[in-house]
Design a protein around this motif. Sequence first.
Motif, PDB file in Angstrom:
ATOM      1  N   ASP A   1      55.923  27.254  43.346  1.00 28.83           N
ATOM      2  CA  ASP A   1      55.039  28.408  43.202  1.00 28.83           C
ATOM      3  C   ASP A   1      55.571  29.565  44.050  1.00 28.83           C
ATOM      4  N   ILE A   2      56.499  30.320  43.473  1.00 32.70           N
ATOM      5  CA  ILE A   2      57.186  31.380  44.209  1.00 32.70           C
ATOM      6  C   ILE A   2      56.221  32.445  44.707  1.00 32.70           C
ATOM      7  N   ASP A   3      55.239  32.806  43.883  1.00 33.37           N
ATOM      8  CA  ASP A   3      54.292  33.842  44.290  1.00 33.37           C
ATOM      9  C   ASP A   3      53.531  33.436  45.549  1.00 33.37           C
ATOM     10  N   SER A   4      53.089  32.181  45.603  1.00 31.06           N
ATOM     11  CA  SER A   4      52.358  31.697  46.782  1.00 31.06           C
ATOM     12  C   SER A   4      53.255  31.636  48.002  1.00 31.06           C
ATOM     13  N   TYR A  60      53.681  24.339  48.475  1.00 32.93           N
ATOM     14  CA  TYR A  60      53.652  25.265  47.354  1.00 32.93           C
ATOM     15  C   TYR A  60      54.639  24.884  46.256  1.00 32.93           C
ATOM     16  N   GLN A 114      55.804  33.538  48.614  1.00 33.01           N
ATOM     17  CA  GLN A 114      56.047  34.898  49.093  1.00 33.01           C
ATOM     18  C   GLN A 114      54.821  35.498  49.766  1.00 33.01           C
ATOM     19  N   ARG A 115      53.622  35.240  49.216  1.00 31.60           N
ATOM     20  CA  ARG A 115      52.406  35.760  49.849  1.00 31.60           C
ATOM     21  C   ARG A 115      52.199  35.140  51.227  1.00 31.60           C
ATOM     22  N   THR A 132      61.105  34.380  51.134  1.00 32.54           N
ATOM     23  CA  THR A 132      60.967  34.568  49.690  1.00 32.54           C
ATOM     24  C   THR A 132      61.325  33.320  48.895  1.00 32.54           C
TER      25      THR A 132
END
Length: 287
Positions: free
Chosen positions: A236-239, A233, A241-242, A206
Amino acid sequence: MNTQNRFSKRYSFEFFPTKTEAGAEKLLATAQQLARYEPDFFSVTYGAGGSTRDRTIDAVIGTQTATGVPTAPHLSCVGDNKQEIIELLDHYKANNINRIVALRGDLPSGMGLSSSELRYANELVSLIREHSGDHFEIEVAAYPEMHPQAANFKQDLLNFKRKVEAGADAAITQYFFSADSYFHFVDRCESLGINIPIMPGIMPITNYSKLSRFSESCGAEIPRWVRKQLEAYGDDIDSIQRFGEEVVTRMCERLLQGGAPGLHFYTLNQAAPSLAIWENLKLGERR
């Protein structure tokens, strides 16, 4: 490697005790959310040298009482004398706790092993068995990529074998990101006659910077291709995590298909990252 298939699959989640009332409330809310997925047990960590003793006790008993899910305290021998450990075992037994995660524990700054009555986890396992018989199911730690303080892989395996011979029922591994490291470790254990269930420890990805620092200290290797992608990344936390969810899910699929007896999730007191992997794997449909 598939000999572990004889063990029924089991799934568990790990928490750490918090310092504040708000943190304790969040931990309990997380546990209650995860309890709906009917895990086999929860576990709660224990600070270096017993530094979170009271908070661990409160979290363990409070979580089990509130959720009905068996909850296992981590118990380390570094920093505690035998009588203190015995009193703690009796307290847990009186409160219907029947599982222990037995560890040597981290050494607080300035403390040497010689300052403890018990120096190694196998000695703690022996004490638990001598004092409490078979009341507790005992989990111990395993290190597919070797304990960072071990002299070599052979010595680390022999240390693990000593814990099993002392009376451990099962093991939970340090987290890793290479299924091959787990399979190789289990194969080597089986060659030494070790046949207890060895549960893979799973760390959701995460936050790369925190994961990188922690992995460096505990000896968990982040494969270069994973590390380079996470670095790319940036913030870019969302990337992150994905991508992390995809990487860890694929590894878990391979572990379960290869015969791992279940999964133990290091939640960091958050439900969502572990549940995302759980849902991807459709674990509820496999039970």
